[in-house]
Design an enzyme around this catalytic site. Structure first.
Site, mmCIF file in Angstrom:
data_model
loop_
_atom_site.group_PDB
_atom_site.id
_atom_site.type_symbol
_atom_site.label_atom_id
_atom_site.label_comp_id
_atom_site.label_asym_id
_atom_site.label_seq_id
_atom_site.Cartn_x
_atom_site.Cartn_y
_atom_site.Cartn_z
ATOM 1 N N GLY A 243 0.758 -1.247 0.000
ATOM 2 C CA GLY A 243 0.000 0.000 0.000
ATOM 3 C C GLY A 243 0.781 1.286 0.000
ATOM 4 O O GLY A 243 0.182 2.363 -0.109
ATOM 5 N N PRO A 282 4.077 -5.060 -1.057
ATOM 6 C CA PRO A 282 3.954 -3.797 -1.789
ATOM 7 C C PRO A 282 4.004 -4.012 -3.298
ATOM 8 O O PRO A 282 4.638 -4.953 -3.783
ATOM 9 C CB PRO A 282 5.174 -2.990 -1.338
ATOM 10 N N ARG A 284 2.930 -0.867 -5.866
ATOM 11 C CA ARG A 284 3.128 0.449 -6.481
ATOM 12 C C ARG A 284 4.499 1.078 -6.189
ATOM 13 O O ARG A 284 5.153 1.593 -7.093
ATOM 14 C CB ARG A 284 2.038 1.389 -5.951
ATOM 15 N N ARG A 320 -6.000 5.332 -14.825
ATOM 16 C CA ARG A 320 -5.963 5.979 -13.507
ATOM 17 C C ARG A 320 -6.541 7.393 -13.502
ATOM 18 O O ARG A 320 -7.334 7.728 -12.616
ATOM 19 C CB ARG A 320 -4.539 5.973 -12.933
ATOM 20 N N TYR A 324 -9.631 7.335 -11.061
ATOM 21 C CA TYR A 324 -9.371 7.874 -9.723
ATOM 22 C C TYR A 324 -9.163 9.390 -9.720
ATOM 23 O O TYR A 324 -8.880 9.969 -8.673
ATOM 24 C CB TYR A 324 -8.096 7.255 -9.123
ATOM 25 N N CYS A 350 -13.861 7.229 -27.493
ATOM 26 C CA CYS A 350 -15.077 8.020 -27.681
ATOM 27 C C CYS A 350 -15.795 8.245 -26.368
ATOM 28 O O CYS A 350 -16.915 7.760 -26.155
ATOM 29 C CB CYS A 350 -15.979 7.326 -28.698
ATOM 30 N N GLU A 351 -15.110 8.893 -25.449
ATOM 31 C CA GLU A 351 -15.689 9.249 -24.154
ATOM 32 C C GLU A 351 -14.970 10.490 -23.664
ATOM 33 O O GLU A 351 -13.756 10.607 -23.832
ATOM 34 C CB GLU A 351 -15.426 8.151 -23.116
HETATM 35 N N1 PLP Z 1 -1.865 -6.782 -1.392
HETATM 36 C C1 PLP Z 1 -3.171 -6.815 -1.702
HETATM 37 C C2 PLP Z 1 -4.019 -7.894 -1.140
HETATM 38 C C3 PLP Z 1 -3.730 -5.840 -2.544
HETATM 39 O O1 PLP Z 1 -5.031 -5.876 -2.860
HETATM 40 C C4 PLP Z 1 -2.880 -4.816 -3.066
HETATM 41 C C5 PLP Z 1 -3.436 -3.741 -3.898
HETATM 42 O O2 PLP Z 1 -4.263 -2.975 -3.489
HETATM 43 C C6 PLP Z 1 -1.516 -4.846 -2.728
HETATM 44 C C7 PLP Z 1 -1.053 -5.845 -1.902
HETATM 45 C C8 PLP Z 1 -0.544 -3.854 -3.270
HETATM 46 O O3 PLP Z 1 -0.871 -2.544 -3.020
HETATM 47 P P1 PLP Z 1 0.144 -1.408 -3.485
HETATM 48 O O4 PLP Z 1 0.391 -1.566 -4.933
HETATM 49 O O5 PLP Z 1 -0.562 -0.156 -3.166
HETATM 50 O O6 PLP Z 1 1.394 -1.585 -2.691
#
Ligand code: PLP
Length: 405
Positions: A243, A282, A284, A320, A324, A350-351
């Site tokens: 996260g 992790p 992202r 994204r 978002y 087309c949006e």
């Molecule tokens: N683990 C789980 C179960 C997830 O659903 C996610 C994505 O939301 C992640 C890990 C990785 O999250 P992030 O890419 O934000 O680190």
């Protein structure tokens, strides 16, 4: 560093070794993602250093980017993966990730997906409901194997991120709060031949910056872990999810490396004395900065209100901004000369939700120019579609020696 300007031209690499992005994609006739494998490695090393004093495994959340070159790369760096579908497990295995480094998360695991996961002998299934646990036990019995599982707790914390990527709040479909525990205990007792509880897991959302909320969620998870341990379950793992966020509005990455270090310190501190393997998931933070999406300006169209740079790439390749409202920096491959202008960077779909950036100040663009959308390495290609029957973009991974895969 990943992507930076030198002499007005966008480069990939770092100050010691780099190539122009144009030299990678200039000859292509379609949009492309370009990934910097070395930047990903830097972040893995930072995370491994942060957890160095604990027995730990990084399970890269491959939903962020499941490109095969990236999977091979993170695997070679010693990481495992966190998967959320049978398709991701298959991709991970095909890329050479050993089964005993694969975790399977996700709320809707089908019979077939669980069967494949157990047949492949993956490391752990993160269970999201009592019905799922029962299904796992039944399939394990059919196969004559023991399933290693962790229970995903919903710790009911508010991580203050976009509502679509909040996953550990009481309103979310993810995880299980304490009210589920009696039923889970019952299934565990009944099915002890087929399921083995290894620990607990939690993941409260994505794009997180507040480590105090993550700590609170871990503490709540540990409290439940301790109860089960006291009841005699031999728990030897704790999975603290993923996260960690990046600040899309800036190129300054120092804060991310600092956050990785603080995250490791916090996790080690809060789990001190537990004698567990610490798992994290992790996605992202490892790959977002390491990727750009490059498209070509097809038309410049000025109205009384707006000047649109219309690209051959858009929301179908990077959803994204539309989904978002996220704001990605726009990096022309060659910075033009002349007075800067305000553009909406839009695509062919087309949006009117098909925009990549709005009201951005850029040096003048013209038809044929190549433009990179920055920080698109996470949740870019993996969320791309062929909406309007467009082709998917190409993907090119590069490293310092200029090697492309
Ligand atoms: N683990 C789980 C179960 C997830 O659903 C996610 C994505 O939301 C992640 C890990 C990785 O999250 P992030 O890419 O934000 O680190």
């Amino acid at each position: 560093m990943a992507f930076f300007y030198s002499d007005g031209t966008l480069h990939v690499g770092d100050a010691r070794a780099s190539v122009t992005v144009d030299s990678i994609v200039g000859a292509l006739d379609r949009p492309a993602y370009v990934y910097d494998l070395d930047d990903i490695a830097l972040r893995f090393h930072a995370m491994n250093n942060a957890f160095a004093s604990a027995r730990h495994t990084i399970h890269y959340a491959m939903k962020a980017n499941s490109n095969a070159a990236i999977l091979r790369h993170v695997c070679a760096l010693g990481a495992g993966v966190d998967t959320v579908s049978g398709g991701e497990i298959a991709r991970a295995l095909a890329a050479g990730v050993p089964a005993d480094r694969i975790i399977f998360s996700g709320v809707a695991k089908t019979h077939q997906e669980i069967q494949r996961a157990l047949t492949a002998r993956i490391k752990q299934i993160n269970v999201e409901s009592p019905q799922e646990l029962q299904r796992i036990a039944d399939i394990a019995q059919d196969l004559g194997v023991v399933a290693d599982v962790a229970f995903r707790l919903n710790p009911n914390v508010n991580p203050k991120t976009h509502p679509y990527i909040t996953t550990g709040f009481r309103d979310n479909k993810f995880g299980m709060d304490e009210s589920f525990m009696p039923e889970l205990r019952g299934i565990l007792a009944r099915e002890s031949k087929w399921v083995r509880l290894r620990g607990f897991t939690m993941h409260i959302g994505s794009l997180l910056f507040d480590l105090a909320v993550i700590r609170e969620a871990i503490e709540k998870t540990i409290a439940v872990h301790d109860t089960f341990k006291a009841e005699g379950h031999a728990l030897d793992r704790l999975d603290i999810g993923g996260g960690l966020g990046i600040a899309y509005d800036t190129a300054d990455t120092a804060r991310e490396f600092e956050m990785i270090a603080q995250y490791g310190r916090m996790a080690i501190d809060v789990t001190r004395g537990m004698n567990v393997e610490l798992l994290c998931e992790p996605g992202r933070i490892f790959v977002a900065r390491a990727g750009v999406l490059v498209g070509r300006v097809q038309y410049i169209k000025a109205t009384a209100q707006k000047t649109f740079a219309i690209l051959d790439t858009g929301m179908h390749h990077l959803v994204r901004p539309a989904l978002y409202g996220s704001k990605h920096r726009i990096l022309p491959l060659r910075q033009g000369t002349g007075d800067s202008m305000v553009y909406d960077i839009v695509g062919p779909i087309c949006e009117s939700s098909d925009f990549l950036a709005k009201d951005v100040l850029l040096s003048p663009l013209k038809q044929g120019d190549l433009v990179a959308i920055a920080d698109a390495g996470a949740y870019g290609f993996t969320m791309a579609s062929q909406y309007n029957s467009h082709e998917l973009p190409a993907e090119i991974a590069v490293n310092a020696s200029g090697h492309q895969s």
